[in-house]
Motif scaffolding. Structure first.
Motif, PDB file in Angstrom:
ATOM      1  N   ALA A  57       0.864  -1.413   0.030  1.00  0.00           N
ATOM      2  CA  ALA A  57       0.263   0.069   0.375  1.00  0.00           C
ATOM      3  C   ALA A  57       0.844   1.139  -0.262  1.00  0.00           C
ATOM      4  CB  ALA A  57      -0.889   0.134   1.194  1.00  0.00           C
ATOM      5  N   GLN A  58       1.743   1.573   0.477  1.00  0.00           N
ATOM      6  CA  GLN A  58       2.299   2.533   1.169  1.00  0.00           C
ATOM      7  C   GLN A  58       3.251   2.962  -0.155  1.00  0.00           C
ATOM      8  OE1 GLN A  58       2.634   4.800   3.510  1.00  0.00           O
ATOM      9  NE2 GLN A  58       3.796   5.997   2.396  1.00  0.00           N
ATOM     10  N   ARG A  64       2.301   1.950  -3.535  1.00  0.00           N
ATOM     11  CA  ARG A  64       1.246   2.062  -4.009  1.00  0.00           C
ATOM     12  C   ARG A  64       1.002   4.085  -3.600  1.00  0.00           C
ATOM     13  NH1 ARG A  64      -3.143  -2.125  -4.850  1.00  0.00           N
ATOM     14  NH2 ARG A  64      -4.054  -0.099  -6.677  1.00  0.00           N
ATOM     15  N   ALA A  65       0.767   3.943  -2.942  1.00  0.00           N
ATOM     16  CA  ALA A  65       1.052   5.513  -2.316  1.00  0.00           C
ATOM     17  C   ALA A  65       1.807   6.106  -3.674  1.00  0.00           C
ATOM     18  CB  ALA A  65       0.265   5.364  -1.596  1.00  0.00           C
ATOM     19  N   ASP A  66       2.728   5.843  -2.997  1.00  0.00           N
ATOM     20  CA  ASP A  66       3.748   6.992  -3.574  1.00  0.00           C
ATOM     21  C   ASP A  66       4.478   6.307  -5.866  1.00  0.00           C
ATOM     22  OD1 ASP A  66       4.725   7.585  -1.114  1.00  0.00           O
ATOM     23  OD2 ASP A  66       6.395   5.605  -0.793  1.00  0.00           O
ATOM     24  N   LEU A  67       3.798   5.335  -5.757  1.00  0.00           N
ATOM     25  CA  LEU A  67       3.980   5.369  -7.343  1.00  0.00           C
ATOM     26  C   LEU A  67       3.076   6.000  -7.718  1.00  0.00           C
ATOM     27  CD1 LEU A  67       4.912   1.674  -7.469  1.00  0.00           C
ATOM     28  CD2 LEU A  67       6.629   3.164  -8.562  1.00  0.00           C
ATOM     29  N   GLU A  68       1.903   6.366  -7.260  1.00  0.00           N
ATOM     30  CA  GLU A  68       0.333   6.861  -7.623  1.00  0.00           C
ATOM     31  C   GLU A  68       1.066   8.831  -8.200  1.00  0.00           C
ATOM     32  OE1 GLU A  68      -2.911   3.856  -5.834  1.00  0.00           O
ATOM     33  OE2 GLU A  68      -2.026   5.992  -5.360  1.00  0.00           O
ATOM     34  N   ASP A  69       1.462   8.851  -6.807  1.00  0.00           N
ATOM     35  CA  ASP A  69       2.010  10.117  -6.942  1.00  0.00           C
ATOM     36  C   ASP A  69       3.555  10.780  -7.727  1.00  0.00           C
ATOM     37  OD1 ASP A  69       0.164  10.901  -4.848  1.00  0.00           O
ATOM     38  OD2 ASP A  69       1.655  11.171  -3.477  1.00  0.00           O
ATOM     39  N   LEU A  70       4.047   9.470  -8.323  1.00  0.00           N
ATOM     40  CA  LEU A  70       4.809   9.607  -9.102  1.00  0.00           C
ATOM     41  C   LEU A  70       4.252   9.549 -10.439  1.00  0.00           C
ATOM     42  CD1 LEU A  70       7.865   9.703  -9.952  1.00  0.00           C
ATOM     43  CD2 LEU A  70       7.607   6.845 -10.468  1.00  0.00           C
ATOM     44  N   VAL A  71       3.573   8.662 -10.800  1.00  0.00           N
ATOM     45  CA  VAL A  71       2.465   8.441 -12.166  1.00  0.00           C
ATOM     46  C   VAL A  71       1.813  10.079 -12.585  1.00  0.00           C
ATOM     47  CG1 VAL A  71       0.883   8.078 -13.391  1.00  0.00           C
ATOM     48  CG2 VAL A  71       2.233   6.330 -12.230  1.00  0.00           C
TER      49      VAL A  71
END
Lengths: 268, 273, 285
Positions: B181-182, B184-191
Motif C-alpha cells: 500500500a505505501q 503504491r501511494a508513492d507510485l501513484e504520485d510519481l505517475v
C-alpha cells in the motif's frame, strides 16, 4: 602477542576448510595404497607407482601425439555441435509448424544412443579424424538442439510482449530476448553434450584408431601394462574434471543473472 | 531536452480513438467474448483511468489498444493512424513488473534497450536514460540488476523505460496491483508527477476505484460481460493532488461513491444475465 | 460514448469473461500437431527411401528405409535378436536400479547430515566428472565380457546423475517446514519420511530420467566396445561382417528402445508427481 579471537579463529577456519576439502580424499588414497600393497593386487598398483608412471608416460612426446589431438578433436566436435544445435534449435523453437513437423523424428533421433554411430560411420567411411569429429558432432547435437527448443519455447510471454511494444525485433530480439532467456536450458544441453563428447571421443579411439587417448589406454590394457593403463584412466579422469571446471566457470559467467534471480525468488 | 510542462487542454485532437472494439476468443467448445463493444476517445495530454470489476476484459482491451492482440471487430487508432501492430510512439507498463524487465540486463540496460532499437545516438540515449532514472528516483541504481531491487523499485524501472522512450501514449495495465500500500501511494504520485512533467497521454487501467479517482482526469467505468463503457466520469478535483488532502476531500468521496455505484450496477447487471 | 448499462444484445456472452488471452482450442491444436508430426515422419521415411535411389547417396552406404525395416523385421523374427534385447534391457535395468537405490540412500543420508555433506563435497566434485568410459579397460581386466563389465560402467555413470539430484532435493527442504516439523517434535526418521522425501522426490525423478538415458548409452557402449552380450555387441558383429543394412536395422532397434525408455520414465515421473503443483525444471549443476 595475546591470542585475540579474530586472528586466532582465522587459521582455525582455514584449517577446518582444508580438512573438509582434503580429509576424505586423503583417506581414500590411503585406502587405495593399503589395498594395493596387499597380496593378489596385480591389477591395482599403488598410488605412488601410478604417479611415477604417469610422469614417465605422459610427461613426454606422447602427450603431444596421443592426448592433444584427442582433446582437439573433442573440442572441435563439441563446438560444431553447439553451433549447429543452438542454430537449429532457434529455428525450430521459433516456428510452431516446423516444431510440430519435426518433433516425433527428433524424439527418435535423440533416443538413439550416440555410440552406435561409431561402428556405423566406421563401416561406411572409415574413421579418420574428420569422421571422428563427425561422430562427436552427430552424437552431441541432440541434447543441445532439444534443450534449445525447450528454452526458446519457454520465453516469457510478458517479456515477449515488452519486446513487441518497444518494437524490438530481428537480430536484437534474437540476441537480447530469445538466446538470453533460453541460456539456462542451452547450458544444460551443452553440459550433457560435453559428457557425450568425451564418451564418443574415447570409444571411437578404442574402437577404431591407431592413435589417441582411447587407443593408448586399450593398448596398455591389452599388453597388461597395468600401471600405464591406470595412468590413462587417471588422465581421462583429469580431463573430465578439467572440462567440468572450465565449463562451470563459463556457466557461472553466462548465468550469473539466473543464479541471482533464483536466489532472490527463493529468499522471498 | 527541454520538455515543457504543458497546459492540459481538453480541446486537443484525439490521440487515442477506440471505436466499436470487440474481441472474441475462438475455441473448440465455442467462442468466448472478452470485449463486447467499446468506444472511447482520449485527447492529447489526457490522463484517463479505466476501471472495472475483475474479469471484465481490461487486459484484453489494453492489449488490443497496444496492438498486441488483433481485435475481432472495430478499430483502434493512434493519432488517426489505425493500429495493427504496436505503434512507434506508444509505451506500455505491464502489471507483472518482474516479468517485463530483462533479468540479464542492468537497470540502465533495460531502459536503454528500446532507445538502441530506435537508433538514437549514444549521447542522446545516455541523456534520456539519466533523465528517466532521475525522474523515477532511481539514479543510484543504474548498475543493479532488476532482481536486486524491491517490487516497487522494479516497477519504477519499467516506468523509467517507458518515459525514456518518449511516447505520445502511455498505457499502464494495473501497474501497482502487486505492490504494498505505501509503495503504491508513492507510485501513484510519481505517475501524476511524470504525466505533468512529460508530454503524454496516459491510459491507466486498474480495478481499484480509489486509485482511479485519485489519478485520473476522467474515469471510464467498464461493465463486465458484456464489456462496454458504462459510464464516463469527469474528475473535477484540483490539478495539484496529494494523498492526504485529496483523498479526504468531500468531492473525492462523492466521485468515489459515484464510480462505486456504477460498478455495483455493472456487477448486478452481469449477475442477472 | 456508449453508456447503456445493460447490453444483452449478444446472447452468447458467458457470465465469466476471461481477463487474458485464452489458449487456442486444445482439441483442434493437438489434431494439427499430431497430423504435422505424422507428416514429418512420412517425409523423413520418404527422404530416406528416395535418397539412396538418387546419385546423392550410395545405397551401399545408405540402404533405403524399406530395406532396413525389412531387415529389422527379419531380425525380429529370430530368438537371437530378442535375446540381445533382453540382455540389453537386463543390463540397463539392473544397472539403473543399483545406481538409483545406492544414490537415493546415500543422497538422503549425506544430504541430511551437514557435516557429512561438507566433508564429501570435494570428493564428489572430483569423482563425478570422471567419464565412465575411462573405466572400460579396468572393467575388461576385472570381468572380461561378463555382464558385470557393463554394470560397472552403467552404475558409475547413472549413480552421479541421481545422487547429485537427490542432494539438491534434500537441500531444497523449506526451512520453515523443517522448523515446523521440529516444533512438533517429529523424529529424524519421521522428518525424512514426511518432509525430506516428498521434497526430494521430484529431484530424484529428474535424476532418474537423466540417469536412465545415460545408463542406456553406457549399456550400448559397453556392449560395443567390450563385447558383453546385447544389442551393442550385435551391432559390432554386423559391422565387422560388413552388413550396413543390419547395422542400420539394429540402430533403429536401439532408437526404439531409447524412445520406450524416455517415454516410460516420463510416464513414471508424471504419475509420481501428479500431486506436485509444478513440473520441476532441471537443476543444472
Amino acid at each position: 602477542m595475546s591470542p585475540a579471537p579474530g586472528p586466532a579463529s582465522a587459521p582455525a577456519r582455514a584449517l577446518s576448510f582444508l580438512a573438509r576439502l582434503l580429509l576424505l580424499p586423503a583417506l581414500l588414497v590411503g585406502l587405495w595404497w593399503w589395498a594395493a600393497s596387499g597380496e593378489g593386487s596385480f591389477y591395482l598398483p599403488t598410488p605412488g607407482t601410478v604417479a611415477t608412471t604417469f610422469v614417465d608416460v605422459w610427461v613426454s612426446e606422447r602427450f603431444l601425439t596421443d592426448a592433444l589431438p584427442s582433446i582437439g578433436l573433442l573440442l572441435t566436435g563439441f563446438f560444431l555441435a553447439a553451433v549447429l544445435g543452438v542454430g537449429a534449435g532457434l529455428a525450430l523453437g521459433l516456428s510452431r509448424t516446423l516444431r510440430a513437423l519435426t518433433e516425433p523424428v527428433l524424439e527418435f533421433l535423440r533416443a538413439v544412443p550416440p555410440p552406435v554411430l561409431v561402428p556405423l560411420l566406421m563401416l561406411l567411411v572409415g574413421l579418420d579424424s574428420t569422421m571422428r569429429a563427425a561422430v562427436i558432432v552427430s552424437g552431441c547435437v541432440w541434447p543441445v538442439l532439444l534443450n534449445t527448443i525447450e528454452g526458446v519455447r519457454a520465453v516469457d510471454p510478458v517479456l515477449s510482449d515488452t519486446c513487441r511494444v518497444y518494437r524490438i525485433r530481428g537480430r536484437r530480439r534474437l540476441t537480447t530476448l530469445v538466446l538470453r532467456s533460453a541460456s539456462p536450458q542451452i547450458m544444460t544441453g551443452l553440459r550433457q553434450a560435453l559428457s557425450i563428447a568425451v564418451i564418443l571421443m574415447v570409444i571411437s579411439e578404442m574402437f577404431a584408431s591407431s592413435s589417441g587417448l582411447g587407443f593408448a589406454i586399450v593398448q596398455f590394457q591389452r599388453g597388461f601394462a597395468i600401471p600405464e593403463m591406470w595412468t590413462g584412466i587417471v588422465l581421462l579422469g583429469l580431463l573430465g574434471v578439467a572440462l567440468s571446471l572450465v565449463f562451470g566457470q563459463v556457466e557461472k559467467r553466462v548465468l550469473s543473472w539466473h543464479r541471482g534471480l533464483r536466489a532472490t525468488a527463493r529468499g522471498g | 531536452m527541454n520538455r515543457d510542462t504543458r497546459p492540459h487542454s481538453q480541446e486537443g485532437p484525439d490521440v487515442l480513438d477506440v471505436n466499436g472494439l470487440r474481441k472474441t476468443y475462438g475455441s473448440a467448445g465455442g467462442s468466448v467474448e472478452a470485449v463486447h463493444d467499446l468506444t472511447f476517445r482520449l485527447d492529447a495530454g489526457e490522463l484517463a483511468c479505466l476501471v472495472g470489476p475483475s474479469g471484465c476484459g481490461k487486459t484484453t482491451l489494453l492489449k488490443c489498444v497496444a496492438g498486441l492482440l488483433a481485435p475481432t471487430g472495430g478499430t483502434v487508432a493512434v493519432d488517426g493512424r489505425p493500429v495493427h501492430e504496436p505503434p512507434p510512439d506508444m509505451a506500455v507498463v505491464f502489471q507483472e513488473y518482474g516479468r517485463s524487465l530483462f533479468p540479464w540486463l542492468t537497470v540502465r540496460g533495460n531502459v536503454e534497450l528500446p532507445l538502441k532499437e530506435k537508433r538514437l545516438p549514444r549521447a542522446r540515449r545516455t541523456a534520456l536514460v539519466e533523465e528517466a532514472l532521475e525522474a523515477v528516483g532511481l539514479a543510484g541504481s543504474a548498475r543493479s540488476h532488476p532482481w536486486e531491487l524491491s517490487g516497487g523499485m522494479q516497477q519504477r524501472v519499467a516506468i523509467a523505460r517507458a518515459i525514456a522512450y518518449e511516447p505520445r501514449v502511455l498505457l499502464m495495465d494495473e501497474p501497482f496491483a502487486a505492490v504494498d500500500a505505501q509503495t503504491r501511494a508513492d507510485l501513484e504520485d510519481l505517475v501524476r508527477g511524470l504525466w505533468q512533467r512529460f508530454e503524454m497521454t496516459v491510459l491507466f487501467v486498474t480495478h481499484d476505484i480509489d486509485e482511479a479517482v485519485y489519478l485520473g482526469q476522467r474515469v471510464l467505468v467498464l461493465s463486465s460481460a458484456p464489456t462496454v463503457v458504462q459510464d464516463d466520469v469527469e474528475i473535477d478535483l484540483p490539478e495539484q493532488r496529494d494523498q492526504l488532502t485529496t483523498r479526504s476531500a468531500q468531492r473525492f468521496t462523492e466521485l468515489r461513491a459515484r464510480v462505486h455505484g456504477q460498478i455495483q450496477q455493472a456487477k448486478q447487471a452481469s449477475a442477472r444475465e | 460514448m456508449t453508456t447503456s448499462p445493460t447490453r444483452a444484445g449478444a446472447g452468447h456472452a458467458p457470465a465469466t469473461a476471461p481477463s487474458g488471452p485464452q489458449p487456442p482450442g486444445r482439441g483442434s491444436a493437438s489434431v494439427r500437431t499430431v497430423s504435422l508430426g505424422l507428416c514429418g515422419i512420412v517425409l523423413f521415411l520418404l527422404a530416406w527411401e528416395l535418397l539412396p535411389r538418387t546419385p546423392a547417396a550410395d545405397p551401399q552406404y545408405l540402404p533405403p528405409a524399406s530395406t532396413v525395416l525389412a531387415t529389422l523385421a527379419e531380425r525380429a523374427a529370430t530368438a537371437q535378436f530378442w535375446g540381445a534385447v533382453g540382455d540389453t534391457v537386463l543390463a540397463w535395468g539392473s544397472g539403473l536400479a543399483i545406481a538409483a537405490v545406492a544414490a537415493t540412500v546415500l543422497g538422503l543420508v549425506v544430504g541430511s547430515v551437514p557435516l557429512l555433506r561438507a566433508y564429501t563435497a570435494s570428493t564428489v566434485e572430483f569423482l563425478r566428472p570422471i567419464p565412465s568410459v575411462a573405466l572400460i579397460p579396468l572393467a575388461i581386466l576385472l570381468y572380461g565380457t561378463d555382464i558385470r563389465s557393463t554394470l560397472l560402467l552403467v552404475v558409475y555413470a547413472a549413480f552421479w546423475q541421481i545422487y547429485v539430484q537427490v542432494l539438491h532435493g534434500v537441500a531444497d527442504v523449506d526451512p520453515v517446514a523443517e522448523e515446523t516439523a521440529r516444533s512438533y517434535r517429529l523424529g529424524r526418521l519421521a522428518r525424512i519420511r514426511y518432509l525430506v522425501w516428498p521434497t526430494a522426490l521430484p529431484y530424484l525423478l529428474t535424476g532418474l530420467r537423466l540417469g536412465a538415458a545415460v545408463a542406456l548409452i553406457l549399456t550400448i557402449t559397453a556392449q560395443l566396445v567390450i563385447g558383453s552380450p546385447g544389442l551393442g555387441q550385435e551391432i559390432a558383429v554386423a559391422q565387422s561382417s560388413g552388413a550396413p543394412d543390419v547395422v542400420y536395422a539394429l540402430i533403429v532397434a536401439t532408437g526404439v528402445l531409447g524412445v520406450l525408455v524416455n517415454t516410460g520414465v516420463r510416464a513414471v515421473e508424471r504419475r509420481a508427481l501428479h500431486w506436485h503443483p509444478s513440473v520441476r525444471g532441471e537443476v543444472s549443476a
